[in-house]
Design an enzyme around this catalytic site. Structure first.
Site, short mmCIF file in Angstrom:
data_model
loop_
_atom_site.label_atom_id
_atom_site.label_comp_id
_atom_site.label_asym_id
_atom_site.label_seq_id
_atom_site.Cartn_x
_atom_site.Cartn_y
_atom_site.Cartn_z
N ASN A 189 -9.99 37.63 103.13
CA ASN A 189 -8.96 38.20 102.26
C ASN A 189 -8.91 39.71 102.38
OD1 ASN A 189 -7.78 35.93 101.07
ND2 ASN A 189 -9.34 35.79 99.47
N GLU A 246 -12.51 28.85 97.13
CA GLU A 246 -12.45 28.38 98.52
C GLU A 246 -13.36 27.18 98.74
OE1 GLU A 246 -15.49 31.79 98.43
OE2 GLU A 246 -13.60 31.23 97.44
#
Length: 287
Positions: A167, A203
């Site tokens: 990210n 995640e």
């Protein structure tokens, strides 16, 4: 017969009668005088208080006029309210009639809408796979089914390696896209209708494989690893240069003394063992 002398004395009876008449006339005169006096007093009083009486009468007339006006307005408001109530009654009758006539269609629409809401409440908004609530429901149901039938239940818990770094490098939108692609791979790996892929959190993802032993679960693991490697999603912040996952795999035949959430706890421990082993690998209850 000789003429009566005018100076002769009057008969006493006549005299008494005359005195009585005079007295009565006197009393009558005094009575009239009293009446005249009372009338004069009354006229004087009326004259003195006439203005006050007129003002009081005028005020009473005004008050009466206001009361009449307010009553008229109240009656109009009441008529308006009654009209609205009649309209609502008519509308309600039409609604009830419509519902009665189309009850089957309405029931079907509500059932469809309810089903849609139920699906949304059990689906992860980003990835489209089951959410944690659905995961808990399915795991609990499959645990009870395995307990009745003596069949194993397998759970795979997996985590994207170095996802925070992904990210930070590519941005959160790219991170979301990465998770969506991963979930497509997980769906494909769930070959049977009873298999479930769910987002466990962030995640992390979980697969529930009913009536599946450790060998079958490891085949699913290899399918996920193979397909993810074939996609080769770039991840320059990872030592593997592409997106990889670490997995923990556990298989157990349900028993009365165990809780199904223990499967997730065991899989989580195996997942972190895989991470400690260098990531892009798995650890299973087989050893």
């Amino acid at each position: 017969m000789p003429d009566q002398d005018d100076g002769a004395p009057v008969d006493e009876t006549d005299a008494a009668m005359l005195r009585g008449q005079v007295a009565a006339l006197g009393a009558r005169v005094r009575d009239l005088e009293q009446q005249v006096s009372d009338l004069e007093i009354a006229l004087s009083t009326a004259a003195e208080h006439g203005d006050a009486i007129e003002v009081e009468i005028s005020a009473m007339n005004e008050q009466l006029h206001r009361e009449i006006t307010e009553r008229t307005r109240a009656e109009r408001r009441l008529q308006t309210l009654l009209g609205a109530l009649r309209q609502q009654r008519d509308d309600l009758e039409i609604l009830v009639s419509t519902i009665t006539e189309h009850s089957d269609d309405i029931d079907a629409q509500w059932l469809r809408r309810y089903s849609e809401i139920e699906i949304v409440s059990r689906t992860d908004a980003l990835t489209g796979i089951a959410n944690r609530r659905r995961l808990s429901e399915v795991l609990d149901n499959e645990w009870r089914r395995g307990l009745r039938g003596g069949t194993p239940v397998s759970v795979i818990l997996l985590d994207v390696d170095h996802f925070k770094a992904f990210n930070d490098t590519y941005g959160h939108q790219a991170g979301d896209d990465c998770l969506v692609k991963l979930c497509a791979t997980l769906r494909h790996a769930c070959r049977r209708p009873t298999d479930l892929a769910a987002r466990y959190g962030g995640e992390e993802f979980a697969l529930v494989l009913p009536a599946t032993g450790i060998d079958g679960a490891l085949k699913v693991v290899e399918t996920i690893r193979h397909e993810l490697a074939a996609q080769a999603i770039p991840h320059l912040a990872s030592t593997h240069r592409v997106v990889t996952v670490s997995m923990g795999v556990v298989t157990e035949v349900p028993s009365a003394g165990r809780d199904p959430t223990a499967l997730l706890a065991d899989a989580d421990q195996l997942l972190y063992a895989a991470k400690r082993a260098g990531r892009n690998t798995y650890r299973s209850s087989r050893g």
